[in-house]
Design a protein around this motif. Structure first.
Motif, mmCIF file in Angstrom:
data_model
loop_
_atom_site.group_PDB
_atom_site.id
_atom_site.type_symbol
_atom_site.label_atom_id
_atom_site.label_comp_id
_atom_site.label_asym_id
_atom_site.label_seq_id
_atom_site.Cartn_x
_atom_site.Cartn_y
_atom_site.Cartn_z
ATOM 1 N N GLY A 105 0.821 -1.209 0.000
ATOM 2 C CA GLY A 105 0.000 0.000 0.000
ATOM 3 C C GLY A 105 0.853 1.257 0.000
ATOM 4 O O GLY A 105 0.530 2.239 -0.681
ATOM 5 N N ASP A 159 -5.357 2.919 8.254
ATOM 6 C CA ASP A 159 -6.353 3.959 8.026
ATOM 7 C C ASP A 159 -5.679 5.251 7.573
ATOM 8 O O ASP A 159 -6.202 5.976 6.733
ATOM 9 N N THR A 211 -4.800 5.055 3.953
ATOM 10 C CA THR A 211 -6.012 5.231 3.144
ATOM 11 C C THR A 211 -6.354 6.702 2.999
ATOM 12 O O THR A 211 -6.779 7.160 1.931
ATOM 13 N N ALA A 226 -6.539 8.535 -0.584
ATOM 14 C CA ALA A 226 -7.777 9.201 -1.016
ATOM 15 C C ALA A 226 -7.536 10.675 -1.317
ATOM 16 O O ALA A 226 -8.109 11.230 -2.270
ATOM 17 N N PHE A 286 -12.053 7.817 -0.186
ATOM 18 C CA PHE A 286 -11.765 7.169 1.104
ATOM 19 C C PHE A 286 -12.771 6.088 1.413
ATOM 20 O O PHE A 286 -12.401 4.957 1.800
ATOM 21 N N THR A 310 -12.234 3.097 -0.986
ATOM 22 C CA THR A 310 -11.004 2.365 -0.659
ATOM 23 C C THR A 310 -11.128 1.624 0.655
ATOM 24 O O THR A 310 -10.721 0.461 0.777
ATOM 25 N N ASP A 311 -11.703 2.298 1.642
ATOM 26 C CA ASP A 311 -11.867 1.661 2.959
ATOM 27 C C ASP A 311 -12.793 0.456 2.882
ATOM 28 O O ASP A 311 -12.582 -0.543 3.567
ATOM 29 N N VAL A 340 -10.576 -2.296 1.004
ATOM 30 C CA VAL A 340 -9.380 -2.678 1.740
ATOM 31 C C VAL A 340 -9.725 -3.165 3.139
ATOM 32 O O VAL A 340 -9.144 -4.130 3.661
#
Length: 333
Positions: free
Chosen positions: A7, A79, A82, A86, A325, A328-329, A332
């Motif tokens: 990541g 987090d 991420t 984002a 965000f 993606t959250d 992921v």
């Protein structure tokens, strides 16, 4: 190779992609005026801007530290990565939209808006005083300074050369624009390349790869190279807006606008460490120079469209970053 490291690598690559889009999006800031006055050909101007962007990016990292540590509290863990990812998606998306429509919006404010939007979506703390002091106030003040100094400097040039032969003076100012274009690109490198350095350093700090918020030298080189490559790729859509659609500049006017804009950019980077918008300063410097003829000489309709793009950049990039965000959250997380 764990998922967190993968990541981090993805974020670094996306950050460099943003840096590249910043280069071709904002290349017009440094060279549009010199090209429109025929002081330089487009490719020669782009090559000069690419080299000076590289030099400017290598000079200091003060703006990088402001962007990386002065807008949101450095997040931790997955987090946090991420949030950074984002923010970059929001900034890149807005850069591409405004590039497509030929609007010289601020890549700096797109990135900062992306950071704030992603942080809010993650319920992460935002340093609102930092946003006010280092973003909002400079966003309002720097265009006014650019306009005022552009107007005054152009008046000084007109008075100083009032008895000069016009053709000889134009030749001299075209030559002087080679220098002013170089200093414009230098200031652009000192401002915009550092913002990407700050984002990458924030990602490294978040992932625990570095213990303090000091920009690694390889990050400086990578960001400098990416923005220079993007600059050489060119941004001809925006170049037309900056160089011709706002006002038809003379060589003297082009030199005045570039000199004022570059002075403001270098000063804010070295003295105040404030991430100002190179686009805002350049555009309003051109307007200030044009206003010395008469206010109607500036095409205020075009200028109005540009101002609207400025106003919506922070919330628009923030909104895209917030959506990025959540998406993606979801995948992921």
């Amino acid at each position: 190779m764990d998922a967190a490291f993968i990541g981090l690598v993805v974020i670094v690559l996306v950050a460099l992609a943003f840096d590249y889009t910043n280069g071709f999006h904002d290349a017009a800031n440094a060279i549009a005026v010199a090209v429109s006055t025929k002081a330089l050909t487009p490719r020669v101007a782009l090559a000069l801007a690419a080299v000076m962007n590289l030099v400017g990016a290598l000079i200091s990292t003060s703006v990088a530290k402001t962007v990386g540590a002065g807008i949101i509290d450095p997040p931790e863990g997955g987090d946090g990565l991420t949030i950074v990812f984002a923010a970059l998606i929001g900034a890149i998306t807005w850069n591409l939209i405004t590039w497509w429509y030929g609007l010289p919006s601020s890549s700096s404010h797109a990135l900062i808006g992306g950071l704030v939007g992603a942080a809010l979506a993650a319920a992460h703390s935002v340093q609102w005083m930092g946003v006010l002091d280092k973003v909002i106030i400079p966003m309002i003040v720097s265009p006014l300074v650019g306009f005022g100094l552009g107007y005054l400097f152009m008046l000084a040039i007109l008075w100083t050369f009032r008895g000069a032969n016009v053709s000889k003076a134009n030749r001299g100012f075209r030559f002087a624009q080679i220098f002013s274009s170089g200093t414009m690109a230098l200031g652009h490198g000192m401002q915009d390349a550092q913002k990407t350095m700050g984002i990458i350093t924030l990602a490294l700090f978040t992932a625990g790869e570095i213990d303090s918020f000091d920009v690694p030298f390889w990050v400086v080189l990578a960001a400098a190279g990416a923005i220079s490559a993007g600059t050489y790729a060119g941004g001809f859509r925006i170049m037309r807006t900056m160089g011709r659609r706002i006002i038809q500049l003379t060589p003297a006017g082009g030199f005045a606008a570039q000199t004022v804009a570059s002075s403001v950019m270098v000063t804010t980077a070295t003295v105040f460490a404030v991430p100002v918008s190179t686009t805002h300063i350049t555009t309003t410097s051109i307007m200030g120079v044009g206003s010395t003829r008469r206010l109607s000489a500036v095409r205020w309709g075009v200028a109005g469209n540009i101002v609207v793009a400025w106003i919506v950049t922070l919330p628009a990039a923030g909104a895209v970053a917030a959506v990025a965000f959540f998406v993606t959250d979801f995948f992921v997380g």
